[in-house]
Write a protein that holds these residues in place. Structure first.
Motif, mmCIF file in Angstrom:
data_model
loop_
_atom_site.group_PDB
_atom_site.id
_atom_site.type_symbol
_atom_site.label_atom_id
_atom_site.label_comp_id
_atom_site.label_asym_id
_atom_site.label_seq_id
_atom_site.Cartn_x
_atom_site.Cartn_y
_atom_site.Cartn_z
ATOM 1 N N SER A 26 0.829 -1.050 0.111
ATOM 2 C CA SER A 26 -0.023 0.252 -0.006
ATOM 3 C C SER A 26 0.795 1.071 0.047
ATOM 4 N N THR A 42 3.237 9.997 -3.255
ATOM 5 C CA THR A 42 2.720 9.114 -4.165
ATOM 6 C C THR A 42 2.832 7.717 -3.775
ATOM 7 N N PHE A 43 2.044 6.873 -4.666
ATOM 8 C CA PHE A 43 1.915 5.406 -4.233
ATOM 9 C C PHE A 43 3.497 4.952 -4.402
ATOM 10 N N LYS A 50 -1.121 4.985 4.802
ATOM 11 C CA LYS A 50 -2.587 4.507 4.113
ATOM 12 C C LYS A 50 -2.579 3.302 4.023
ATOM 13 N N TYR A 52 -5.235 0.477 1.956
ATOM 14 C CA TYR A 52 -5.920 0.135 0.450
ATOM 15 C C TYR A 52 -6.612 -1.016 0.621
ATOM 16 N N TYR A 192 0.742 3.257 -10.015
ATOM 17 C CA TYR A 192 -0.442 3.456 -9.188
ATOM 18 C C TYR A 192 -1.053 2.360 -8.590
ATOM 19 N N GLU A 233 -3.623 3.084 -5.778
ATOM 20 C CA GLU A 233 -4.422 4.615 -5.710
ATOM 21 C C GLU A 233 -5.772 4.430 -6.720
ATOM 22 N N ARG A 234 -6.986 4.190 -6.371
ATOM 23 C CA ARG A 234 -7.971 3.974 -7.130
ATOM 24 C C ARG A 234 -8.425 5.301 -8.010
ATOM 25 N N PHE A 366 -6.827 2.849 -12.086
ATOM 26 C CA PHE A 366 -5.950 3.391 -11.101
ATOM 27 C C PHE A 366 -5.074 4.707 -11.658
#
Length: 398
Positions: A26, A42-43, A50, A52, A192, A233-234, A366
Motif C-alpha cells: 500500500s 505518491t504510491f 495509508k 488500500y 499507481y 490508488e483508485r 488506478f
C-alpha cells in the motif's frame, strides 16, 4: 475418508500475515531502494500511512498424509474471489516505520487472518540466501522486483527441514506456522497499482498407533493458504473516459489447484502451483466493454511428505485464458465479467482445456487519469469431482 471439494462463490480473497519491513504494497518502493517518479506523497514514494482495499482471490486446502501411505486424506478445499466493492482484504503501509499491516477476512475461502503485522527487518528474505522463502512461495524473475517478507514459528523435532520445493517433514510433536507476504515494488512496471501474494503454511505431526495391528506411523497435517491481489490508488469515477478506447498491458500472477483426476482416481493427490505471466486488456469506453487475455507459465508444484508427488501439469506448462466484462462505475466501482475459456499445454504438447463451471473477472481503474488498471480473475473447473480452481491478479498500464 476423503472430503470432496468445496468451491465457494466467486467473491474473494486472501490470507496474509507475518512481519517485516520493506517498502511497497500500500506503499512505496523508495524506502526499499525501488525506482519511482521522485515525487513525494505518491504510491511509489509515500509520506503518510495509508490503507488500500485489494482485488483478488484466496484459497485454503487442508489434508493429511501418513508415513506408511502415499496419498492424501481428510481433504477440504475452499476458494473465493472478490470484487472492487467487496474486498475483505486491506494492505496498510507506514513509511515512517516501514510497517505493513495486512488484513484478510474472506470466510467463503476459509481464510480469516485478522491484522497481520510485518515489521522486524529480520523478516526480510529472498531467494538465493541462506534463509529463503518457504516452500510454496513463487520465485519470480529478478526483473519483477519482488520483495519477500516472512515470519512464523515452529517447535518440536523434524525429520527433514524441507526446501523451496518441499514442505518441512516433522517428527512426533512437531508443529509450525509460517506466513510470507510478497509484492512487486511500486514503480517497477506501474506507478499507481501493484500486485502481491500471500502464503501461509501450517504443519503438524503426530505419532499414531493402529489399534488393530499395533503398528505405528507418523501423520502429517497440512493447512495451507494462498492469496493473490492487486491494490493501489483508485481513480475517481469522474476521470474515467466516456468515449474512445484504450489498451492496457502488464503482469499477471495466479495461484491454483489443478487435479482433474479425482473422478477416475480418488487417490489422486492435489498440490498448489503458481502461474506467472502477462496480461492485456482492451477497453471500449463508449460501449463500456472490457476484453482481457492472460498468458502465463506454470511453476513446479509444492510437494509434501509421503504422497507420490505426481502432478498433471509439469513446470513449464503454458496457460492462456480470455475474459470479457462491462464497466459499471456507479454500482461496481470498476468492471466485472467472466472468463470464457482457459487452456493449458504441457511442454510435451498435451493440451488441457478447462471445462468452466464458474468464473469471474473483476477490475478497477488506478491513477489520476485512469491510466492503469488492476484486478483479479477466477476459473473453476466444471467436470464432477474435479478439483480445479485458478485465482489470479493482474496489473496494467496504457
Amino acid at each position: 475418508m476423503r472430503k470432496f471439494i468445496v468451491l465457494a462463490s466467486a467473491t474473494a480473497l486472501t490470507a496474509c500475515g507475518g512481519a517485516g519491513p520493506q517498502s511497497a504494497g500500500s506503499v512505496g518502493a523508495v524506502n526499499a531502494g525501488g525506482s519511482g517518479s521522485g515525487t513525494t506523497g505518491t504510491f511509489v514514494n509515500p509520506v503518510d500511512t495509508k490503507t488500500y482495499d485489494a482485488i483478488g482471490g484466496a484459497q485454503h486446502f487442508e489434508y493429511k498424509t501418513r508415513s506408511d501411505g502415499n496419498s492424501q486424506y481428510s481433504e477440504l478445499y475452499a476458494g473465493d474471489a472478490n470484487s472492487a466493492r467487496d474486498s475483505g482484504i486491506t494492505v496498510s503501509y507506514n513509511p515512517r516505520d516501514a510497517i505493513f499491516e495486512v488484513t484478510v477476512n474472506r470466510t467463503k475461502a476459509s481464510v480469516s487472518t485478522g491484522t497481520n503485522r510485518f515489521q522486524d527487518p529480520a523478516h526480510r528474505t529472498n531467494f538465493g540466501g541462506l534463509v529463503q522463502p518457504q516452500n510454496g512461495v513463487p520465485q519470480l524473475p529478478d526483473a519483477a522486483a519482488i520483495q519477500y517478507l516472512q515470519s512464523g514459528s515452529s517447535s518440536g523435532p523434524i525429520l527433514n527441514p524441507g526446501d523451496t520445493s518441499h514442505y518441512v517433514v516433522g517428527n512426533d510433536g512437531f508443529s509450525s506456522q509460517v506466513q510470507t507476504f510478497f509484492y512487486q515494488k511500486p514503480g517497477t512496471t506501474t506507478q499507481y497499482v501493484t500486485y502481491a501474494g500471500y502464503v501461509r503454511n501450517t504443519l503438524g505431526t503426530t505419532k499414531i498407533t493402529d489399534s488393530a495391528t499395533n503398528a505405528t506411523y507418523l501423520e502429517n497435517s497440512y493447512s495451507l493458504d494462498r492469496a493473490v491481489f492487486a491494490y493501489g490508488e483508485r481513480s475517481d469515477n469522474s476521470v474515467v473516459p466516456k468515449t474512445g478506447s484504450a489498451s492496457y498491458a502488464g503482469d499477471m500472477l495466479a495461484t491454483m489447484v489443478f487435479n482433474p483426476l479425482i473422478d477416475n482416481d480418488p487417490l489422486a493427490s492435489t498440490y498448489f502451483q503458481w502461474i506467472t505471466g502477462s496480461h492485456t486488456t482492451t477497453i471500449d469506453f463508449a460501449k463500456l466493454s472490457v476484453s482481457s487475455t492472460f498468458n502465463g507459465t506454470v511453476s513446479a508444484a509444492a510437494l509434501d511428505a509421503y504422497t507420490n508427488g505426481n502432478t498433471v501439469l509439469p513446470a513449464g506448462t503454458t496457460f492462456v485464458a480470455h475474459g470479457s466484462g462491462t464497466i459499471d462505475l456507479v454500482n461496481k466501482g470498476g468492471f466485472t465479467g467472466t472468463v470464457g475459456d482457459a487452456k493449458f499445454t504441457t511442454p510435451g504438447g498435451t493440451a488441457y482445456a478447462v471445462s468452466i463451471a464458474g468464473s469471474s473477472l473483476d477490475g478497477a481503474f488506478f491513477g489520476p487519469a485512469a491510466q492503469e488498471i488492476g484486478g483479479g480473475f477466477r476459473i473453476v473447473g466444471g467436470t464432477p469431482d474435479q478439483r480445479i480452481d485458478i485465482l489470479g491478479a493482474y496489473t496494467g498500464k496504457k
